[in-house]
Enzyme design. Structure first.
Site, PDB file in Angstrom:
ATOM      1  N   LYS A  16       0.788  -1.070  -0.261  1.00 60.71           N
ATOM      2  CA  LYS A  16       0.106   0.028  -0.001  1.00 60.71           C
ATOM      3  C   LYS A  16       0.980   1.252   0.010  1.00 60.71           C
ATOM      4  O   LYS A  16       1.989   1.188   0.583  1.00 60.71           O
ATOM      5  CB  LYS A  16      -0.953   0.100   1.314  1.00 60.71           C
ATOM      6  CG  LYS A  16      -2.047   1.090   1.241  1.00 60.71           C
ATOM      7  CD  LYS A  16      -2.738   0.948   2.566  1.00 60.71           C
ATOM      8  CE  LYS A  16      -3.893   1.870   2.747  1.00 60.71           C
ATOM      9  NZ  LYS A  16      -4.686   1.641   4.025  1.00 60.71           N
ATOM     10  N   SER A  64      -9.586   1.645   3.147  1.00 64.82           N
ATOM     11  CA  SER A  64      -8.738   2.637   2.494  1.00 64.82           C
ATOM     12  C   SER A  64      -7.828   1.705   1.601  1.00 64.82           C
ATOM     13  O   SER A  64      -7.102   2.152   0.453  1.00 64.82           O
ATOM     14  CB  SER A  64      -8.067   3.595   3.125  1.00 64.82           C
ATOM     15  OG  SER A  64      -7.112   2.844   4.184  1.00 64.82           O
ATOM     16  N   SER A 111      -9.910  -0.637   7.389  1.00 69.26           N
ATOM     17  CA  SER A 111      -9.174  -0.272   6.018  1.00 69.26           C
ATOM     18  C   SER A 111      -8.319  -1.730   5.384  1.00 69.26           C
ATOM     19  O   SER A 111      -7.865  -1.465   4.283  1.00 69.26           O
ATOM     20  CB  SER A 111      -8.058   0.740   6.250  1.00 69.26           C
ATOM     21  OG  SER A 111      -8.823   1.759   6.222  1.00 69.26           O
TER      22      SER A 111
END
Lengths: 495, 481
Positions: A86, A161, A185
């Site tokens: 990420k 996210s 997330s």
């Protein structure tokens, strides 16, 4: 396009000399090239460096095969396996943006501890994935750069996210990726994309090099397609880090040992009073079915209560923005990242931050600044922290009666783009089932337990006691073996 | 109307750890800009602080030396504000749980001992240094100082005169140096002082409106600035005016204080517990370990010198003003020197010699043992005080001991009767006028005769012995007459 087998299968194949590391990296890069135009999971693909790294490993692989020291040697567990990070995890010399304009051209001078650990384990980093700006969001729509599409349904969000990481794994572009989970997330995008995501106990995985959103809640974890794979990756990234004072002294464990397939005697807690009105019927049915699958196999289902979880979302949306308002103060245009010049220092600050941050980030900075202001601190931040203690106690009480707690990961399957982004409150309620674990610092996993009529994955969430990832993984693995359905691979992504 | 002055001081002391408080960067002063920096102290995204244990040891040691209660379970907080020299946009500090509180420091003023309360002592990180271009076009920032460990020591409003304020500040410096936690160099910024001052009518309980004095960069200016501000406020009040709450700075050039900003622009720092650090727990064993390192404090030592060595208060004060001086003095006494003599030599000749060369005690080539030998030679009569001073100077320059210097330079005193009697007789024979004067009752003539003997021996004759021989000889002459 070729799907990835499990990590174990790839390792076995490389050990047998049938494949070599660069084959897998090339497969990953080819898949990304073929389908990421449609998905938009990656912000940056590290093609050249990944291939150079993989070729170095090819040479090592020859020696490795001849001299197989131990099957559980930590330098072998992810040998030659491609993965994605990420884009809120710092990678030395490789741009890291947190999907924010303010860090658009930022190149970190150092690597996050997780990145170092995966490099030591000889994994191959192929790229950085999309996210909601600074990990603030539940749909990845808040990325300053691009949308990420749900591989199972391109008009739906991948969740957030960590939407880029979940979509990259779901679409078969990498066998695993890392995400970060502040209020759900990792788990929620894993549920939306039909993959498995683990949020470890707070302190289990070092946060050093993770661009902070809310320091007391953030935790890095793996996303992959089998429980065994997430267990392998979790083992590599966890353990005490002297560079992170909040990382627990506990050393890492071989989590694969708890994957016995045995669920007999396992006590599954089902929450009686948890807000159920907003939950989609198909989600409810899928969760009920998953619980009965476990109970049919000998697990014991017990009712528990979490009376204060009703206040979890409210508490979270004070604590997280408060910490964020302070964590994001460093993006001031002075030392790195975007700077917009002004006539005065104040004007430079204002222009830089006005242009550099997106709407949701600004909203949270304002909420957080307000919550910490003199005269409001006691009413907001302090009370929210007190509520955390009560929520933690609820879990302590519940875990007297059960080993894991089962509930939905999200109230509904993946929603459409724009469906919730206009109403922040509705978006915040997406996290209603995931937030309590962050507030209490507990480990949780989301794994597929069904598919909706529209073909959208549904996620089962299992929560455990602090530092008892083993039991959570054992229950998840048991369910994975029993559930009798295979999460269909997304179709029609090529061409 | 009679006014009473009320002063409180806020002192920042940089700790002399090797590395910064939250990262491994060096703390050394005076390096090229931004050469002692890393991702942590420049606030790179994702970096995290790790508390330096040595900084905790030093802060606790200092707090114990200031008689503070130690908060064995305390925490760090974030103080949020924007400034380019503050890389994270917040300073890690301690808000409501300082590492030490409720302490005191004693000062001796006009022969009286006074206790000044210490409200709190806390640990925090220093900020960087901004350098503004003269034309205002830009500012450069040096982050070398960012993250240097800092203690903030806040006094109670117990100080009543500007002179007391200076004595308090000197007391802080002395204690920090004794504890070896800071060099307290105001000119390098390792000790900084802000002062709050207000006036109130004598007898009134509540405080008057205060002003804050900033940017005071010497011990002298602390007193000067406060004296000016005291006078200024007195004039404002005497004229029926009110003192405005504001921050003022001391201007060295005009020796006055000037307004910097009014308090209405005060910040809301939005303090909250630092989530990147765990609570700091100092258990009993750790605390005991630190307590064992706290040395005898300057005030205690001063009292002991007066008691144990019967030294005047002035001597005790000078000898204890610096840890090294006290150690040197005591080593000299331990080597056998009489305490008052040792005190005189250390305070006078030794420090005088070193000061004249801009040196400190550590540079001295004369050891306490060598000084004690020199003092012994005076007591034995081997050297006169005057000779000893000459010998000492050579010792300082060469590092040789007294006996060697005396031998090599042929400087020992002649006390041998057999050697002196013929010399005396010769002088008597040559100076019949002086002899006659003495015999006729002019005592002063004796001095001239002694002088002649000293001259004949190039000052080496023992004046006491010469005196005795002369008197013997002269009284014999008187009888003959």
């Amino acid at each position: 396009m070729k799907e990835f087998p499990t990590i174990k299968q790839m390792l076995t194949s490389m050990a047998a000399g049938e494949t070599q590391p660069s084959d897998w990296t090339r497969q990953s890069l080819t898949n990304i090239q073929k389908i990421d135009g449609k998905i938009g999971a990656f912000l940056r693909v590290n093609e050249e460096q990944a291939l150079i790294h993989a070729r170095q490993l090819d040479e090592m692989a020859v020696r490795w095969r001849k001299n197989l020291v131990s099957p559980s040697d930590s330098t072998r567990d992810l040998f030659g396996i491609p993965y994605a990070l990420k884009d809120n995890m710092c990678t030395k010399g490789v741009g890291t943006t947190a999907a924010s304009r303010i860090l658009e051209n930022y190149i970190p001078p150092y690597s996050a501890t997780v990145a170092e650990k995966l490099t030591q384990a000889n994994g191959v980093m192929v790229g950085k994935t999309n996210l909601d700006e600074f990990a603030m969001g539940s749909s990845t729509e808040n990325s300053a750069f691009q949308k990420t599409h749900n591989p199972h349904h391109l008009n739906r969000v991948p969740g957030g996210s960590s939407g880029g990481s979940a979509a990259a794994v779901a679409a078969g572009m990498v066998p695993f990726a890392l995400g970060s989970d502040t209020g759900g997330s990792i788990r929620q995008p894993a549920a939306f994309c039909g993959v498995i995501g683990v949020k470890p106990t707070y302190g289990r995985v070092s946060r050093f090099g993770l661009i902070a959103f809310a320091s007391s809640l953030d935790q890095i974890g793996p996303i992959a397609r089998t429980v065994e794979d997430v267990a392998l990756v979790l083992r590599q990234i966890s353990g005490h880090d002297p560079l992170d004072s909040t990382s627990a002294p506990a050393s890492t464990e071989d989590f694969t040992r708890s994957l016995t397939g045995e669920v007999k005697e396992l006590r599954i807690g089902v929450v009686r009073d948890m807000n159920a009105e907003g939950v989609n019927d198909q989600v409810k049915a899928a969760i009920d079915k998953a619980i009965s699958v476990l109970s049919d196999a000998g697990a014991q289902v017990v009712e528990v209560t979490l009376p204060h979880s009703a206040y979890a979302v409210a508490s979270y949306y004070l604590v997280a923005p408060a910490e964020a308002s302070s964590n994001l103060a460093r993006y001031d245009g002075v030392r790195y990242g975007r700077r917009v010049e002004g006539e005065t220092l104040l004007e430079m600050y204002e222009k830089t931050r006005s242009e550099g941050f997106g709407l949701e980030v600004k909203r949270r900075i304002i909420i957080g600044t307000y919550a910490l202001s003199s005269g409001y601190y006691d009413a907001y931040y302090k009370r929210a922290q007190q509520m955390r203690t009560l929520i933690r106690q609820d879990f302590d009480d519940a875990f007297q009666k059960c080993d894991v707690i089962a509930m939905p990961t999200a109230p509904s399957p993946a929603f459409a783009f724009g469906e919730k982004s206009a109403d922040p409150l509705q978006m915040y309620l997406e996290d209603i089932f995931t937030i309590p674990a962050n507030l209490a610092g507990l480990p949780g996993i989301s794994l597929p337990c069904g598919v909706s009529d529209e073909g959208l994955p549904i996620g089962l969430q299992l929560l455990g006691k602090a530092f008892d990832e083993s039991t959570v993984l054992r229950a998840a693995y048991g369910y994975e073996q029993l559930r009798g359905f295979v999460m269909p691979f997304p179709h029609g992504l090529e061409g | 109307m009679e006014f009473e002055t009320v002063i409180g001081l806020e002192v920042h002391v940089e700790l002399n750890t090797d590395t910064k408080i939250f990262c491994g960067c060096k703390t050394s002063f005076g390096n090229p800009p931004n050469t002692h920096v890393c991702p942590v102290c420049t606030g790179q995204p994702g970096s995290l602080p790790v508390l330096n244990e040595r900084a905790v040891n030093m802060a606790v040691k200092a707090a114990l030396a200031l008689h503070c209660q130690i908060n064995q379970d305390c925490k760090f907080d974030r103080k949020n504000y924007f400034y380019p020299d503050l890389p994270k946009g917040y300073q890690i500090s301690q808000y409501d749980q300082p590492i030490g509180e409720h302490g005191y420091l004693e000062i001796d003023h006009n022969g009286e001992r006074k206790r000044i309360g210490i409200a709190r002592l806390h640990l925090e990180e220093d900020a960087g240094k901004s350098q503004h271009a003269a034309d205002g076009s830009h500012t450069l920032v040096d982050y070398n100082r960012t993250g240097v460990p800092l203690m903030e020591i806040v006094s109670e409003p117990d100080i009543r005169t500007p002179e007391e304020a200076r004595l308090y500040l000197e007391g802080i410096r002395e204690i920090m140096q004794y504890c070896d936690v800071s060099d307290c160099r105001m000119e390098e910024g390792s000790l900084r002082c802000d002062a709050n001052i207000s006036l109130r009518p004598v007898g009134q309980q509540e405080f008057g409106q205060k002003t804050e004095l900033k940017n005071i960069n010497s011990f002298r200016f602390v007193q000067r600035g406060l004296e000016y501000e005291e006078q200024r406020q007195r004039e404002v009040l005497a004229a029926g005016g009110t003192v405005r709450q504001e921050t003022r700075r001391f201007d060295e050039l005009s020796q006055t204080t000037l307004s910097m900003r009014s308090k209405e622009e005060a910040h809301d720092y939005r303090y909250f517990p630092e989530p990147d650090l765990v609570r700091l727990h100092i258990d009993d064993a750790w605390l005991a370990q630190i307590r064992a390192t706290v040395p005898e404090l300057p005030m205690e030592k001063r009292d002991r010198y007066i008691r144990q060595y019967q030294l005047p208060a002035y001597d005790a004060g000078v000898l204890t003003s610096d840890l090294a001086i006290g150690e040197y003095f005591e080593a000299t006494v331990a080597a056998g020197a009489e305490p008052k003599a040792a005190s005189n030599w250390v305070m006078g000749d030794l420090l005088g010699y070193l000061n004249g060369r801009g040196e400190v005690l550590a540079d001295s080539r004369v050891t306490p043992g060598q000084l004690a030998d020199l003092i012994a030679m005076i007591a034995e009569g081997t050297l006169s005080i005057k000779q000893a001073k000459d010998v000492f100077k050579i010792m300082c320059e060469t590092g040789r001991d007294a006996k060697t210097v005396v031998q090599e330079e042929g400087m020992e005193q002649i006390s041998d009767m057999a050697a002196l009697v013929p010399l005396v007789d010769e002088v008597l024979a040559k100076n019949s006028k002086s002899v006659q004067d003495f015999l006729s009752g002019k005592e002063k003539a004796l001095g001239a005769l002694i002088g002649q003997v000293m001259k004949a021996t190039k000052g080496q004759a023992n004046p006491g012995v010469v005196n005795q021989i002369l008197r013997d000889r002269l009284s014999a002459l008187r009888v003959e007459e």
